[in-house]
Design a protein around this motif. Structure first.
Motif, mmCIF file in Angstrom:
data_model
loop_
_atom_site.group_PDB
_atom_site.id
_atom_site.type_symbol
_atom_site.label_atom_id
_atom_site.label_comp_id
_atom_site.label_asym_id
_atom_site.label_seq_id
_atom_site.Cartn_x
_atom_site.Cartn_y
_atom_site.Cartn_z
ATOM 1 N N ARG A 17 13.753 5.762 -0.857
ATOM 2 C CA ARG A 17 13.738 4.378 -1.355
ATOM 3 C C ARG A 17 12.422 4.075 -2.065
ATOM 4 N N LEU A 18 11.335 4.558 -1.501
ATOM 5 C CA LEU A 18 10.027 4.344 -2.116
ATOM 6 C C LEU A 18 9.961 5.019 -3.481
ATOM 7 N N GLN A 19 10.495 6.215 -3.571
ATOM 8 C CA GLN A 19 10.511 6.930 -4.849
ATOM 9 C C GLN A 19 11.340 6.158 -5.877
ATOM 10 N N LYS A 20 12.485 5.641 -5.471
ATOM 11 C CA LYS A 20 13.322 4.845 -6.394
ATOM 12 C C LYS A 20 12.585 3.568 -6.814
ATOM 13 N N ARG A 22 0.867 -1.184 0.000
ATOM 14 C CA ARG A 22 0.000 0.000 0.000
ATOM 15 C C ARG A 22 0.906 1.237 0.000
ATOM 16 N N LEU A 23 1.519 1.458 -1.155
ATOM 17 C CA LEU A 23 2.602 2.436 -1.264
ATOM 18 C C LEU A 23 2.142 3.873 -1.061
ATOM 19 N N ARG A 27 9.400 3.128 -7.051
ATOM 20 C CA ARG A 27 8.347 3.500 -7.997
ATOM 21 C C ARG A 27 8.918 3.809 -9.367
ATOM 22 N N GLN A 28 10.057 4.482 -9.406
ATOM 23 C CA GLN A 28 10.678 4.801 -10.695
ATOM 24 C C GLN A 28 11.129 3.547 -11.413
ATOM 25 N N ALA A 29 11.577 2.572 -10.664
ATOM 26 C CA ALA A 29 12.055 1.317 -11.260
ATOM 27 C C ALA A 29 10.907 0.518 -11.901
ATOM 28 N N THR A 30 9.703 0.714 -11.388
ATOM 29 C CA THR A 30 8.559 -0.039 -11.920
ATOM 30 C C THR A 30 7.822 0.700 -13.039
ATOM 31 N N GLU A 31 8.228 1.926 -13.312
ATOM 32 C CA GLU A 31 7.552 2.694 -14.375
ATOM 33 C C GLU A 31 8.032 2.292 -15.742
#
Length: 107
Positions: free
Chosen positions: A98-101, A65-66, A103-107
């Motif tokens: 870390r959460l931002q990274k 639940r990001l 999310r970027q990795a999954t885009e």
């Protein structure tokens, strides 16, 4: 330990500290759902409890639940800054980065 805390809760001795303890215990037992429930209650009972916000974000993150984890950590950072809890601010800043990274990795 968790059982003892559950007994206290069942006896009506509810408090933010008790809920925090339960949330922490459930996280250690890899039950993020129960942890999130207790930690969310801790933040309702004591909105200025920065450690509860930090662990709530952790539990929500484990549940995937990001958006909610991000919101918990963002609120927690604000609370921690108001309390002068600089260590908690630093930790939640790291979690948010870390959460931002992630999310970027999954885009």
């Amino acid at each position: 330990m968790r059982e003892q805390l559950e007994k206290l809760l069942a006896q009506g001795r509810d408090s933010a500290l008790l809920r925090f303890g339960l949330g922490d215990a459930y996280l250690k037992d890899n039950d993020a759902q129960q942890a999130a429930t207790h930690l969310a209650q801790a933040t309702i009972q004591q909105p200025g409890y920065s450690a509860a916000w930090k662990l709530l974000g952790k539990a929500l993150h484990q549940l995937g639940r990001l958006d909610e984890a991000q919101a918990a950590w963002t609120t927690g950072m604000t609370v921690a800054q108001q309390q002068g809890d600089l260590q908690a601010v630093k930790e939640m800043t790291v979690f948010l980065k870390r959460l931002q990274k992630q999310r970027q990795a999954t885009e």
